[in-house]
Structure formats: structure tokens, C-alpha cells
Design an enzyme around this catalytic site. Structure first.
Site, short mmCIF file in Angstrom:
data_model
loop_
_atom_site.label_atom_id
_atom_site.label_comp_id
_atom_site.label_asym_id
_atom_site.label_seq_id
_atom_site.Cartn_x
_atom_site.Cartn_y
_atom_site.Cartn_z
N GLY A 20 28.33 80.66 73.92
CA GLY A 20 29.51 81.13 74.65
C GLY A 20 30.67 80.14 74.65
O GLY A 20 31.56 80.24 75.49
N GLU A 88 35.71 75.29 66.97
CA GLU A 88 34.90 74.74 65.87
C GLU A 88 35.34 73.31 65.54
O GLU A 88 35.51 72.94 64.37
CB GLU A 88 35.00 75.64 64.62
CG GLU A 88 34.59 77.09 64.87
CD GLU A 88 33.10 77.31 65.08
OE1 GLU A 88 32.32 76.32 65.04
OE2 GLU A 88 32.72 78.47 65.30
P1 ADP Z 1 29.61 80.22 70.44
O1 ADP Z 1 31.09 80.08 70.24
O2 ADP Z 1 29.05 79.18 71.36
O3 ADP Z 1 28.84 80.32 69.17
P2 ADP Z 1 30.30 82.87 71.34
O4 ADP Z 1 31.23 82.68 72.50
O5 ADP Z 1 30.92 83.23 70.03
O6 ADP Z 1 29.36 81.59 71.21
O7 ADP Z 1 29.24 84.01 71.64
C1 ADP Z 1 28.47 84.07 72.80
C2 ADP Z 1 27.81 85.44 72.81
O8 ADP Z 1 26.81 85.46 71.79
C3 ADP Z 1 27.05 85.80 74.05
O9 ADP Z 1 27.90 86.31 75.05
C4 ADP Z 1 26.10 86.88 73.54
O10 ADP Z 1 26.78 88.13 73.52
C5 ADP Z 1 25.87 86.49 72.10
N1 ADP Z 1 24.55 85.93 71.77
C6 ADP Z 1 23.89 86.11 70.59
N2 ADP Z 1 22.72 85.43 70.56
C7 ADP Z 1 22.60 84.80 71.75
C8 ADP Z 1 21.62 83.92 72.34
N3 ADP Z 1 20.50 83.57 71.68
N4 ADP Z 1 21.84 83.43 73.57
C9 ADP Z 1 22.97 83.77 74.24
N5 ADP Z 1 23.92 84.58 73.75
C10 ADP Z 1 23.76 85.11 72.52
MG MG Z 2 32.23 79.83 68.56
#
Ligand code: ADP
Ligand code: MG
Ligand code: ZN
Length: 182
Positions: A20, A88
Site C-alpha cells: 500500500g 518507486e
Molecule cells: P505498493 O505500492 O506497496 O506495491 P499498492 O499501493 O500499489 O502497493 O497496492 C496495495 C494494494 O495491493 C492493496 O490495497 C491490495 O488491494 C493489493 N494487494 C495485493 N496483494 C496483497 C497482499 N499480499 N497484501 C496486501 N495487499 C495486497
Molecule cells: Mg507501488
């Protein structure tokens, strides 16, 4: 003595994939926009998931962004905004450290999201120094795909060995400390 009402500062949002970070970055930047602050959002060229000029979270929320090839390009646009969002951040060159600090000294608010760990569990790119420099650090967790505990590791499930392999759930899983296999 002349005093600024608001000096600049650095905020970090870090954690593993799917925790998130991008969601939280978008939330903070949208709130700044509601407050009529000028917001500029940047992402490095490496991250070519989903869409060219938007920052998109895994739950498909998005915000218009500027793609840059090096951190210098961010500083060149310093007069365009009060609030700078960077997603990122682990993919940026080390120059991002200096630039974030310079912007903060020039009274800008910098909100930086990025992976703290690479797929081997080691510190990723310029993030460790930014964690030291920041006024505010938020560490967010995902949910471990194997056991449901809080996950702070990104497990690569593909066999590639390069440090940077951009992918989604096809290549990575969020894992807790116990379920992570380096
Ligand atoms: P990040 O930028 O940290 O990669 P994002 O903000 O793009 O994360 O995405 C977060 C979203 O990913 C969550 O709200 C949920 O919908 C989804 N998600 C997919 N896999 C998971 C997981 N294993 N744990 C928590 N959320 C997940
Ligand atoms: Mg991200
Ligand atoms: Zn687990």
C-alpha cells in the site's frame, strides 16, 4: 528575525510489494491538492507497469505523474510545486538523496515511496540514506500470501537473478519473515 511558517521536510513510505505504499502516497498527495497546494509527482523510467504518465496502485487508484530518467530532472522542476511526490524511489540513482534534501531545505515537502528491501532482503538503492534523512518514516506491511501474518518481505517467485525485475503477482509475493525464502 524572519521565520518561515512552514519549513520543508522529507516523508518516507516504505515496505514490501503490495503493502500500500503507492496507495498511501496517492492519499497524501490528493489531500495536498484539496488544500490547493501545487503537487508534482515523479516516477523513474524503470517502472513501466500499467500506464505511462500515471502512478497506479495495485487497486487501480491513479494520479498523473511525470516520468524522469534521472533525479536531476526533479530538481530542474523545483519551481513547479510545493509538494513533491516520488514513487518507486528504490529505482533512482543516489542523486535523489541530495535532491530530496535540497528541496526540503528550500521549504518543499517531499513524500517518497519505495521498497526498503530488494528480493534478497537487502536494503534497496538510495532508500537507506533517505530513511536517515527523513523527518517522518512510515513503514507499511502487506499480508503474507503463505500464512496471513504481516509481510515485510518481497519474495521473488520467478527464477530471474537480476536486481531489477519489474513484475506483479506473476513474479512476486508478499511474505512474512518466516515464510520468506531468500
Ligand atoms: P505498493 O505500492 O506497496 O506495491 P499498492 O499501493 O500499489 O502497493 O497496492 C496495495 C494494494 O495491493 C492493496 O490495497 C491490495 O488491494 C493489493 N494487494 C495485493 N496483494 C496483497 C497482499 N499480499 N497484501 C496486501 N495487499 C495486497
Ligand atoms: Mg507501488
Ligand atoms: Zn508468513
Amino acid at each position: 528575525m524572519v521565520r518561515h511558517k512552514n519549513s520543508g521536510w522529507i516523508e518516507i513510505i516504505c515496505g514490501p510489494m503490495f503493502s500500500g505504499k503507492t496507495e498511501e502516497l496517492i492519499r497524501r498527495l490528493v489531500r495536498a491538492q484539496y488544500a490547493k497546494q501545487n503537487v508534482a509527482i515523479f516516477k523513474p523510467k524503470t517502472d513501466d507497469r500499467y500506464s505511462d504518465d500515471y502512478i497506479v496502485s495495485h487497486n487501480k487508484r491513479k494520479i498523473k505523474s511525470i516520468i524522469v530518467e534521472s533525479s536531476d530532472e526533479i530538481y530542474e522542476l523545483k519551481d513547479s510545486a510545493d509538494v513533491f511526490g516520488i514513487d518507486e524511489a528504490q529505482f533512482f540513482d543516489d542523486g535523489i538523496i541530495d535532491i530530496a534534501n535540497k528541496l526540503a531545505r528550500e521549504d518543499k515537502r517531499i513524500v517518497i515511496a519505495g521498497l526498503d528491501k530488494d528480493y534478497t532482503g537487502k536494503s534497496f538503492g538510495p532508500i537507506h540514506q533517505l530513511l536517515v534523512d527523513a523527518e517522518y518514516v512510515s513503514k507499511v506491511n502487506a499480508i503474507c500470501i503463505s500464512c496471513g501474518d504481516p509481510a515485510s518481505f518481497s519474495q521473488r517467485i520467478s527464477s530471474e537473478k537480476d536486481l531489477v525485475v519489474v513484475g506483479e503477482t506473476d513474479k512476486y509475493e508478499a511474505r512474512c519473515r518466516k515464510c520468506f525464502k531468500p
